[in-house]
Structure formats: structure tokens, C-alpha cells
Scaffold this motif. Structure first.
Motif, mmCIF file in Angstrom:
data_model
loop_
_atom_site.group_PDB
_atom_site.id
_atom_site.type_symbol
_atom_site.label_atom_id
_atom_site.label_comp_id
_atom_site.label_asym_id
_atom_site.label_seq_id
_atom_site.Cartn_x
_atom_site.Cartn_y
_atom_site.Cartn_z
ATOM 1 N N ALA A 145 80.592 38.142 70.413
ATOM 2 C CA ALA A 145 80.026 37.177 69.458
ATOM 3 C C ALA A 145 78.730 36.628 70.046
ATOM 4 N N VAL A 146 77.641 36.812 69.307
ATOM 5 C CA VAL A 146 76.335 36.361 69.788
ATOM 6 C C VAL A 146 75.570 35.765 68.620
ATOM 7 N N ASP A 147 75.046 34.554 68.792
ATOM 8 C CA ASP A 147 74.086 34.072 67.805
ATOM 9 C C ASP A 147 72.737 34.635 68.242
ATOM 10 N N VAL A 148 72.219 35.558 67.447
ATOM 11 C CA VAL A 148 71.046 36.314 67.913
ATOM 12 C C VAL A 148 69.792 35.456 68.051
ATOM 13 N N THR A 149 69.837 34.246 67.474
ATOM 14 C CA THR A 149 68.650 33.393 67.589
ATOM 15 C C THR A 149 68.665 32.612 68.915
ATOM 16 N N SER A 173 71.468 46.094 62.208
ATOM 17 C CA SER A 173 71.977 46.085 60.832
ATOM 18 C C SER A 173 72.155 44.632 60.408
ATOM 19 N N VAL A 174 71.056 43.908 60.428
ATOM 20 C CA VAL A 174 71.058 42.464 60.134
ATOM 21 C C VAL A 174 69.896 42.168 59.187
ATOM 22 N N ALA A 175 69.870 40.941 58.686
ATOM 23 C CA ALA A 175 68.789 40.550 57.786
ATOM 24 C C ALA A 175 67.444 40.675 58.513
ATOM 25 N N GLU A 219 66.749 48.772 60.154
ATOM 26 C CA GLU A 219 66.993 48.991 58.720
ATOM 27 C C GLU A 219 65.801 48.509 57.900
ATOM 28 N N LYS A 220 65.843 48.798 56.628
ATOM 29 C CA LYS A 220 64.823 48.253 55.736
ATOM 30 C C LYS A 220 65.202 46.828 55.365
ATOM 31 N N PRO A 221 64.366 45.975 54.864
ATOM 32 C CA PRO A 221 62.961 46.248 54.575
ATOM 33 C C PRO A 221 62.071 46.030 55.802
ATOM 34 N N SER A 229 77.542 43.852 63.256
ATOM 35 C CA SER A 229 78.710 44.750 63.243
ATOM 36 C C SER A 229 79.817 44.274 62.309
ATOM 37 N N THR A 230 79.715 43.035 61.809
ATOM 38 C CA THR A 230 80.739 42.579 60.860
ATOM 39 C C THR A 230 80.206 42.648 59.426
ATOM 40 N N GLY A 231 79.031 43.202 59.263
ATOM 41 C CA GLY A 231 78.360 43.190 57.961
ATOM 42 C C GLY A 231 78.763 44.341 57.045
ATOM 43 N N ASP A 232 78.217 44.283 55.851
ATOM 44 C CA ASP A 232 78.544 45.223 54.787
ATOM 45 C C ASP A 232 78.078 46.657 55.103
ATOM 46 N N LEU A 233 76.854 46.773 55.582
ATOM 47 C CA LEU A 233 76.308 48.109 55.855
ATOM 48 C C LEU A 233 77.088 48.796 56.973
ATOM 49 N N ALA A 234 77.424 48.015 58.002
ATOM 50 C CA ALA A 234 78.192 48.571 59.118
ATOM 51 C C ALA A 234 79.506 49.138 58.600
ATOM 52 N N LYS A 235 80.178 48.380 57.750
ATOM 53 C CA LYS A 235 81.491 48.808 57.258
ATOM 54 C C LYS A 235 81.388 50.021 56.331
ATOM 55 N N ARG A 236 80.418 49.950 55.419
ATOM 56 C CA ARG A 236 80.359 51.005 54.398
ATOM 57 C C ARG A 236 79.768 52.306 54.926
ATOM 58 N N LYS A 237 78.809 52.180 55.827
ATOM 59 C CA LYS A 237 78.073 53.384 56.236
ATOM 60 C C LYS A 237 78.169 53.732 57.721
HETATM 61 P P1 NAD Z 1 75.448 41.446 55.765
HETATM 62 O O1 NAD Z 1 74.986 40.096 55.332
HETATM 63 O O2 NAD Z 1 76.663 42.009 55.152
HETATM 64 O O3 NAD Z 1 75.699 41.417 57.343
HETATM 65 C C1 NAD Z 1 74.870 40.711 58.200
HETATM 66 C C2 NAD Z 1 75.374 40.794 59.634
HETATM 67 O O4 NAD Z 1 74.479 40.013 60.409
HETATM 68 C C3 NAD Z 1 76.776 40.251 59.881
HETATM 69 O O5 NAD Z 1 77.415 41.084 60.824
HETATM 70 C C4 NAD Z 1 76.517 38.875 60.529
HETATM 71 O O6 NAD Z 1 77.508 38.493 61.454
HETATM 72 C C5 NAD Z 1 75.225 39.155 61.244
HETATM 73 N N1 NAD Z 1 74.471 37.924 61.485
HETATM 74 C C6 NAD Z 1 73.892 37.092 60.588
HETATM 75 N N2 NAD Z 1 73.305 36.059 61.223
HETATM 76 C C7 NAD Z 1 73.517 36.250 62.534
HETATM 77 C C8 NAD Z 1 73.178 35.527 63.699
HETATM 78 N N3 NAD Z 1 72.468 34.388 63.657
HETATM 79 N N4 NAD Z 1 73.577 36.024 64.891
HETATM 80 C C9 NAD Z 1 74.283 37.156 64.964
HETATM 81 N N5 NAD Z 1 74.620 37.899 63.911
HETATM 82 C C10 NAD Z 1 74.262 37.434 62.711
HETATM 83 O O7 NAD Z 1 74.193 42.413 55.618
HETATM 84 P P2 NAD Z 1 74.189 44.006 55.338
HETATM 85 O O8 NAD Z 1 74.345 44.241 53.885
HETATM 86 O O9 NAD Z 1 75.149 44.655 56.258
HETATM 87 O O10 NAD Z 1 72.683 44.418 55.687
HETATM 88 C C11 NAD Z 1 72.204 44.552 56.998
HETATM 89 C C12 NAD Z 1 70.793 45.101 56.985
HETATM 90 O O11 NAD Z 1 70.776 46.361 56.373
HETATM 91 C C13 NAD Z 1 69.775 44.262 56.226
HETATM 92 O O12 NAD Z 1 68.527 44.398 56.876
HETATM 93 C C14 NAD Z 1 69.700 44.925 54.880
HETATM 94 O O13 NAD Z 1 68.461 44.696 54.271
HETATM 95 C C15 NAD Z 1 69.849 46.365 55.297
HETATM 96 N N6 NAD Z 1 70.347 47.225 54.259
HETATM 97 C C16 NAD Z 1 71.582 47.040 53.710
HETATM 98 C C17 NAD Z 1 72.054 47.912 52.761
HETATM 99 C C18 NAD Z 1 73.434 47.757 52.170
HETATM 100 O O14 NAD Z 1 73.778 48.629 51.397
HETATM 101 N N7 NAD Z 1 74.202 46.761 52.480
HETATM 102 C C19 NAD Z 1 71.252 48.974 52.343
HETATM 103 C C20 NAD Z 1 70.013 49.150 52.919
HETATM 104 C C21 NAD Z 1 69.582 48.272 53.876
#
Ligand code: NAD
Length: 488
Positions: free
Chosen positions: A85-89, A119-121, A149-151, A11-19
Motif C-alpha cells: 500500500a503506497v500513497d503515490v503522492t 495503471s493510474v490516473a 497508459e493513455k491519456p 493494482s486494485t484498479g479496473d484496468l488491472a483487473k480487466r486486462k
Molecule cells: P481506476 O480508478 O479503476 O484505478 C486507479 C488505481 O489507482 C487504483 O488501483 C487506486 O488504488 C490507484 N490510486 C489512486 N490514487 C492513488 C494514490 N494516491 N496512491 C496510490 N494509488 C492510487 O482506474 P483504471 O480504470 O484502472 O485506469 C487506470 C489508467 O488506465 C488511467 O490512466 C486510465 O486513463 C487508463 N485507461 C483505462 C482504461 C480502462 O478501460 N479502464 C482504458 C484505457 C486507459
């Protein structure tokens, strides 16, 4: 639509914010959110609910198609959000998350319908699914769904392994694999175009269609994603998913019932009929390219190998074009050409259907020959449908000239792909999500190409940034007597 809880990992990531936040907010404004809902954001950093809500407000102001929210409306929307806040691992870290989710369910009187959005790696997909199950979040008296999400995998094997792991926690009906090209209004329009228009339905076969061209060109390079992209390349990043999904949507036959399962069954039939390539034959049907330095939209840019984060001897494909045959009686003999590239001359995703001209042979001189009829479906950034027909031009001595009739509907304020997809997932409609079988069949088709690239059986052609890709992509069509349409 059922009231529910939406748990957003990343939820703090790029995709969450942009889309994702802008999409949720626009659904809320359009009264397309459930009657009652709770949204719980999960991320690694320690944030208070207030900090989280402030970042969502910021992302709406920056990225929403409606960037000026009404303050009181925005406040009510943001009140639905909590942060955890959660470390998902760490499986233990999921217990506080379960507490937040159930506490909000009690507060708001929500049924236990839970949607989990990853929405994570990709390396976290399986571990999160497993931990959702282990901590009890997945044990609900209502429904549960997983949006991913992909991939989806790096190759056939890893995709199968991932699917197996996800299947231990979620059934296929509960998994919504996002392919955001399937969320694009014009891609969703493909089935309606054929279904709702007998004119096109009658023409949708090899008797009338000469070839189909699917292009997804980008002007951007690898930007900040070099680490990921250099391992992936255009074949994995674009062809295996987006281009093959557009191909399935274009070539599928209209099912008897327009239900998710029937539409997906038809798409699967297309993918099953796509002719497999032998590794040693890949070079005959596939062109591989990598951009060199050049100029894109008036700006000088470096070549792929000079991009920060790219290995200096990288063989990664930034361009792929391919000739695809579909062995089905309707499409026998009709080549489908697909191509995608970075640092191309224009940003354009489009599908062009070239019709046959049975009277072609009547014209003795080439210059007299009328241009073929084309059906042009513009997917991105413009959206629309156009038909190229031939017509006499009275101001040019009655010469027959091609004219384009544009059927573009007003494209102001059209919902974005993520809005359409999230709305469907909230309603439990999986029509425009990739079914596992589609994903698997796509990987099966791509696998020999990956192998041929790995073994260098296909030359890697350099193309100038800002061009239409390597010349060999034009030769691919020229060999069949065709050329790419609409390259400006
Ligand atoms: P990002 O790196 O910006 O965000 C990753 C998020 O994962 C963050 O909120 C971070 O806090 C969280 N995270 C990382 N490790 C963590 C852990 N151990 N425990 C808990 N949370 C953890 O990534 P993104 O660009 O937002 O992409 C997210 C997913 O969407 C990926 O699978 C990416 O392939 C996919 N995607 C992104 C885009 C894009 O435009 N950014 C487009 C298509 C697909």
C-alpha cells in the motif's frame, strides 16, 4: 527474456483487473513470462498479500479468455505476487516499496531488471516517475522500463510538460507508451500485409488507391467515465491517439529493416507529412457530432446531455470525422477519411482501402459500372482481411457482381492486445508503442481542431444514437465523390 520485477501501480484498479492480470496469466500459460519474476502490486487501499492474490484469481476467472484456470498452475502463478500500500503522492511511502522489491529480488535471486507499469490516473504519471527516481527504485544494475497508459497529455502543452517530467527519470528508450490499438493483431498485421505481399506492396500508393477509410465505432455511451470523457471528447480520446496511429500504420512505407526504430521512423515520416489544418479551415475537413437520444442494438438510450455526470450544456464531441491529406509523393491526392463515435449503429473498427478503377469511364451507364475493389481490414471485434473483387455471376445471366474473398485466419484463442504488448515490453521491443515524436506530432496536428472546437468555428451536429453519425460525415466524402463503405 530477462528475469525481472514488475511493479504495477494501480493494482486494485479496473484496468488491472480487466486486462493486465488476465494478460499476465495467459503469457504465463503460454510460457512467455521470464524464467523468474516477481510482481509487486501498488494501490491505495490496505490489503494483505492474500487478499491481493484472491482478487487476481477472481479477475482471471472473470475476464481471462481462458476463464477456467488449473488450480495448481494458478497457485504457482499467484505466488509471484506481493502487495504494497503506497500513497503515490507521498515520496516517503516509496521506501517500503523499495524494500519489498529488493527483498523479493534477493529471495528469488533476480537481477535488478525493473518494469514499472502506471495503471493510474494521468495526474499521477509524473509524480510516480519522480518518486521512483527519488527513492532509488530507478537505480538498478540491470534495465528499467516505464509502461504508461493513455491519456498522454490533454493538449500539446500538457503532453510536452509531461514528457519533460518523465524524461527526468526515464530515457525515451525506457518509456513504453501504450496505445492498445497498436496491440490489436490486425493493426500489427498492417506492415506484414504490405511487407510480405508484393501484390499489395505494388498497389500501396496513389496510382492505385482512391481513398482510405478508417472507422472506430462504438455502441456504448460514456458509461461511468463521464467525468473524464466530458473534459476529453472523441478528438482527444480516440483521434489524437488511436485513429492517427492506425493512419500511420496504414500509410507508412515499408522500411529497409523491420526494426522498432526503423518502423517508428517511417511512422513519424507519415505524421510529418500529414497536411496541417488552419484553425479557420477546420470546418471544411472536420465534422463534429454529439449523440442525441435513440435506440442502439434494440435498446432505447438517452442523449449525451442526459447522461449522468455530463454538463447539461456540454459541447463535447462524441463523434468526429475528418479528411486527412498526406503530402508525400506516394499519397498525393489520396484522401484518408477517419471517423469515430460513441453510440453508433455498430461496434466496428476497420480500415477500408478503396482502389481506383481506371476503366471507369468506359462504362456509359452508371448501373453497369463495376463496384471498386476494396481491401477490408477488420480490426475489432472481428479480425480478418477481405478483398472485394468483381466476378461474373453465372446464376444471374453472367452479370458482373462484387464478391468478397475472405482471408480471415482462425481467430479462436488469439492473444489479446494487452498480451501482445506486455510480451513486447518484457522483451524490450518497443515497435508497437507510441514514440514521443509520434505523440507530439499527433498533438500538433490536433491542436487547431481543438481550438476550432473551442471557438465554435465547427458546428456541433446532433446525431441519433444508433445511427452512423451525423449526415455531414457522409457529405464530407460525397463532396469528393466517395461514400463510407460497409455501413450496415
Ligand atoms: P481506476 O480508478 O479503476 O484505478 C486507479 C488505481 O489507482 C487504483 O488501483 C487506486 O488504488 C490507484 N490510486 C489512486 N490514487 C492513488 C494514490 N494516491 N496512491 C496510490 N494509488 C492510487 O482506474 P483504471 O480504470 O484502472 O485506469 C487506470 C489508467 O488506465 C488511467 O490512466 C486510465 O486513463 C487508463 N485507461 C483505462 C482504461 C480502462 O478501460 N479502464 C482504458 C484505457 C486507459
Amino acid at each position: 527474456m530477462d528475469s525481472m520485477t514488475f511493479v504495477l501501480f494501480g493494482s486494485t484498479g479496473d484496468l488491472a483487473k480487466r486486462k493486465i492480470y488476465p494478460a499476465l496469466y495467459n503469457l504465463y500459460l503460454d510460457k512467455k513470462m521470464p524464467p523468474a519474476f516477481s510482481i509487486v502490486g501498488v494501490g491505495r487501499r490496505e490489503w494483505s498479500d492474500e487478499e491481493f492474490q484472491a482478487s487476481i484469481a477472481q479477475s482471471i476467472r472473470t475476464f481471462s479468455r481462458r476463464p477456467h484456470p488449473d488450480p495448481s498452475e494458478l497457485e504457482t502463478f499467484l505466488a509471484a505476487f506481493r502487495y504494497c500500500a503506497v500513497d503515490v503522492t507521498d515520496p516517503e511511502a516509496f521506501h517500503p516499496l523499495l524494500s519489498v522489491v529488493t527483498q523479493r529480488e534477493t529471495e528469488l535471486g533476480l537481477p535488478e531488471n525493473r518494469m514499472f507499469y502506471l495503471s493510474v490516473a494521468p495526474e499521477f504519471f509524473d509524480v510516480i516517475a519522480a518518486n521512483i527516481k527519488a527513492c532509488g527504485l530507478g537505480e538498478t544494475t540491470g534495465w528499467k522500463r516505464l509502461i504508461i497508459e493513455k491519456p498522454f497529455g490533454h493538449d500539446l502543452n500538457s503532453a510536452r510538460q509531461l514528457n519533460e517530467k518523465l524524461s527526468a527519470a526515464f530515457s525515451e528508450e525506457e518509456i513504453y507508451r501504450i496505445d492498445h490499438y497498436l496491440g490489436k493483431p490486425m493493426v500489427q498485421n498492417l506492415e506484414a500485409l504490405e511487407f510480405a505481399n508484393p501484390v499489395f506492396q505494388a498497389l500501396w500508393n496513389n496510382q492505385y488507391i482512391a481513398n482510405v477509410q478508417i472507422t472506430a465505432g462504438e455502441t456504448v455511451g460514456v458509461e461511468e467515465r463521464a467525468g473524464y470523457y466530458d473534459q476529453a471528447g472523441a478528438l482527444r480520446d480516440m483521434v489524437q491517439n488511436h485513429l492517427l496511429q492506425m493512419l500511420m500504420m496504414t500509410a507508412m512505407h515499408v522500411p529497409k529493416r523491420m526494426t522498432a526504430s526503423d518502423i517508428r521512423a517511417e511512422k513519424r515520416k507519415v505524421m510529418e507529412a500529414v497536411r496541417p489544418l488552419k484553425t479557420e479551415d477546420v470546418w471544411k475537413h472536420v465534422v463534429r457530432g454529439q449523440y442525441g437520444a435513440g435506440e442502439v442494438l434494440g435498446k432505447k438510450v438517452v442523449g449525451y446531455l442526459e447522461e449522468p455526470g455530463v454538463r447539461p450544456d456540454s459541447q463535447t464531441d462524441t463523434f468526429v470525422a475528418a479528411r486527412v491529406w498526406i503530402d508525400d509523393p506516394f499519397w498525393q491526392g489520396v484522401p484518408f477519411y477517419i471517423r469515430t463515435g460513441k453510440r453508433m449503429k455498430e461496434k466496428s473498427t476497420r480500415i477500408v482501402i478503396e482502389f481506383k478503377n481506371p476503366l471507369e469511364k468506359l462504362y456509359r451507364q452508371k448501373r453497369e459500372k463495376p463496384a471498386p475493389n476494396l481491401l477490408i481490414i477488420s480490426v475489432n471485434p472481428d479480425e480478418g482481411i477481405a478483398l472485394q473483387v468483381n466476378s461474373k455471376n453465372p446464376s444471374n445471366r453472367g452479370k458482373i457482381e462484387p464478391v468478397t474473398v475472405d482471408f480471415s485466419a482462425g481467430t479462436e484463442d488469439v492473444p489479446e492486445a494487452y498480451e501482445l504488448l506486455l510480451f513486447d515490453a518484457l522483451r524490450g521491443d518497443s515497435t508497437y508503442f507510441a514514440h514521443w515524436k509520434e505523440v507530439e506530432l499527433s498533438w500538433i496536428w490536433v491542436e487547431p481542431i481543438l481550438q476550432a472546437f473551442r471557438e465554435n468555428l465547427v458546428p456541433l451536429h446532433e446525431y441519433t444514437a444508433g445511427s452512423h453519425g451525423p449526415k455531414q460525415a457522409r457529405d464530407l466524402l460525397a463532396a469528393d465523390g466517395f461514400s463510407w463503405w460497409l455501413d450496415k
